[in-house]
Design an enzyme around this catalytic site. Structure first.
Site, mmCIF file in Angstrom:
data_model
loop_
_atom_site.group_PDB
_atom_site.id
_atom_site.type_symbol
_atom_site.label_atom_id
_atom_site.label_comp_id
_atom_site.label_asym_id
_atom_site.label_seq_id
_atom_site.Cartn_x
_atom_site.Cartn_y
_atom_site.Cartn_z
ATOM 1 N N ASN A 1 42.247 26.571 51.367
ATOM 2 C CA ASN A 1 41.049 27.098 50.702
ATOM 3 C C ASN A 1 40.193 26.014 50.045
ATOM 4 O O ASN A 1 39.097 26.314 49.553
ATOM 5 C CB ASN A 1 41.446 28.119 49.629
ATOM 6 N N VAL B 1 34.988 32.084 39.833
ATOM 7 C CA VAL B 1 35.758 32.187 38.580
ATOM 8 C C VAL B 1 37.245 32.002 38.913
ATOM 9 O O VAL B 1 38.104 32.392 38.128
ATOM 10 C CB VAL B 1 35.533 33.555 37.873
ATOM 11 N N ARG C 1 39.117 28.989 41.155
ATOM 12 C CA ARG C 1 39.646 27.634 41.053
ATOM 13 C C ARG C 1 38.560 26.658 41.492
ATOM 14 O O ARG C 1 37.929 26.856 42.540
ATOM 15 C CB ARG C 1 40.879 27.463 41.957
ATOM 16 N N ASP D 1 32.717 29.217 36.609
ATOM 17 C CA ASP D 1 33.649 29.231 35.474
ATOM 18 C C ASP D 1 34.780 28.236 35.701
ATOM 19 O O ASP D 1 35.511 27.906 34.770
ATOM 20 C CB ASP D 1 34.219 30.650 35.300
ATOM 21 N N GLU E 1 37.351 19.789 36.210
ATOM 22 C CA GLU E 1 37.424 20.370 34.856
ATOM 23 C C GLU E 1 38.567 19.872 33.978
ATOM 24 O O GLU E 1 38.468 19.933 32.750
ATOM 25 C CB GLU E 1 37.502 21.904 34.948
ATOM 26 N N HIS F 1 35.842 27.771 32.084
ATOM 27 C CA HIS F 1 37.100 28.445 32.455
ATOM 28 C C HIS F 1 37.511 29.456 31.376
ATOM 29 O O HIS F 1 38.666 29.478 30.921
ATOM 30 C CB HIS F 1 38.224 27.427 32.685
HETATM 31 C C1 COI Z 1 45.385 30.846 34.946
HETATM 32 O O1 COI Z 1 45.991 31.776 34.419
HETATM 33 O O2 COI Z 1 45.955 30.093 35.746
HETATM 34 C C2 COI Z 1 43.979 30.614 34.624
HETATM 35 O O3 COI Z 1 43.237 30.183 35.438
HETATM 36 C C3 COI Z 1 43.554 30.811 33.237
HETATM 37 C C4 COI Z 1 43.938 29.641 32.406
HETATM 38 C C5 COI Z 1 42.755 28.833 31.993
HETATM 39 C C6 COI Z 1 44.700 30.081 31.222
#
Ligand code: COI
Length: 334
Positions: free
Chosen positions: A213, A234, A236, A260, A265, A297
């Site tokens: 992906n 929102v 990855r 997001d 990041e 995020h």
């Molecule tokens: C995850 O749960 O893996 C997320 O992407 C949220 C995280 C920023 C706590």
């Protein structure tokens, strides 16, 4: 007495941690606000298990340091396991759990709100308000019900997003290599990703960051899309080739972008950059565009989700250290 040590506990998690402690008085819980690193691993010495969440990598060195103090039962408060050296974890005999479903609504709702805001050109309208410019034109919106919304990935989050978008009256189509039989019966699926790209006015990604992906949104896929497409990520950061999206925004092919999650990041999001320069110019470029809505995020970041992340992670870890089956173990052979 069973002892669980938690890393990187934030202020907003403390009430939920205390709630769990009160309900499990037979467990001693200690915690720190520090991240789990090779240096802080020793803090867990004497504990039966650890509860963790961080965007920082769980490197071979970190896992080894934890194993050196006798701790190999580790429960993540989040879903993503892409930052864990799973091979090393397996070699050291780790047992790991995550929280795959803590609040699909938190994430889906954020995607839906931001997508609708991009369609209404709210970024531009907000900037006009800040300048006391109260004219209507040219900030005319597009109604969600007039859009074909393409959902890539129909797991828990994708499905909630589909429901919300249908609530607005949009036509929803979907693609997933693992089809949900109920959704299939209802005829949501298109045969290929290309079909989805060709038909959708809004494309929202709800798939994991697995090698297949990475950069699925790139120059070629954007070329397939409709003019004026809105892209929503929102999920990855690595799913999107950021440079390709910037080119799409520059040419006008891409009407707007909800971001997001971002490929660069780690170490950047959830930090205060006021008065400082970002390490990556693309981020400022994107944030400064009124048709790009950047959030750091935070789609997951609601009281509902955070409570579930804390409580479910502690439940999981307690099960692990008691030698009972945990609700959501992570398979280490990936
Ligand atoms: C995850 O749960 O893996 C997320 O992407 C949220 C995280 C920023 C706590």
């Amino acid at each position: 007495m069973t002892k669980i040590f938690a890393y990187a506990i934030r202020k907003d998690e403390e009430p939920f941690l205390n709630e769990w402690k009160d309900a499990n008085k037979d467990v001693e819980v200690a915690y720190t606000d520090k991240l789990l690193t090779p240096e802080t691993a020793a803090l867990a010495k004497g504990s039966d298990g650890v509860v963790v969440y961080q965007q920082l990598d769980y490197t071979a060195e970190t896992l080894q340091a934890l194993a050196n103090v006798g701790v190999t039962k580790m429960s993540l408060r989040n879903v993503g396991i892409d930052n864990i050296d799973l091979a090393k974890a397996k070699e050291l005999g780790f047992e790991i759990t995550n929280v795959p479903v803590y609040s699909p609504d938190a994430i889906a709702e954020h995607a839906a709100i931001q997508a609708a805001r991009v369609l209404r050109q709210d970024g531009l309208m907000d900037a006009k308000m800040a300048n006391r410019d109260l004219r209507w034109a040219p900030t005319i919106g597009r109604e969600v019900r007039d859009q074909v919304v393409g959902v890539v990935g129909t797991g828990h989050i994708g499905q909630v997003f589909m429901r919300i978008m249908e609530g607005f009256g949009a036509k929803v189509i979907a693609f997933d290599i693992f089809r949900n039989p109920e959704l299939e019966k209802k005829g949501y699926y298109v045969d290929t990703l290309d079909d989805l790209y060709k038909q959708a006015d809004v494309i929202s990604l709800h798939v994991p960051d697995v090698p297949a992906n990475v950069h699925m949104i790139n120059d070629d896929s954007i070329k397939e899309m409709k003019d004026g497409v809105v892209i929503v990520n929102v999920s990855r950061g690595p799913l999107v080739d950021t440079d390709a999206v910037i080119r799409g925004l520059n040419s006008g092919k891409v009407f707007g972008f909800v971001m997001d999650t971002y490929e660069g990041e780690v170490g950047v999001f959830n930090e205060d950059w006021k008065g400082k320069k970002f390490p990556d110019d693309r981020l400022a470029n994107l944030i400064d565009r009124p048709n790009v809505l950047v959030t750091p995020h935070t789609a997951f970041y609601t009281t509902h989700a955070v409570r579930n992340m804390v409580v479910k992670a502690f439940d999981n870890n307690y099960a692990l250290v008691e030698g009972k089956p945990a609700q959501t173990p992570v398979k280490l052979d990936m």
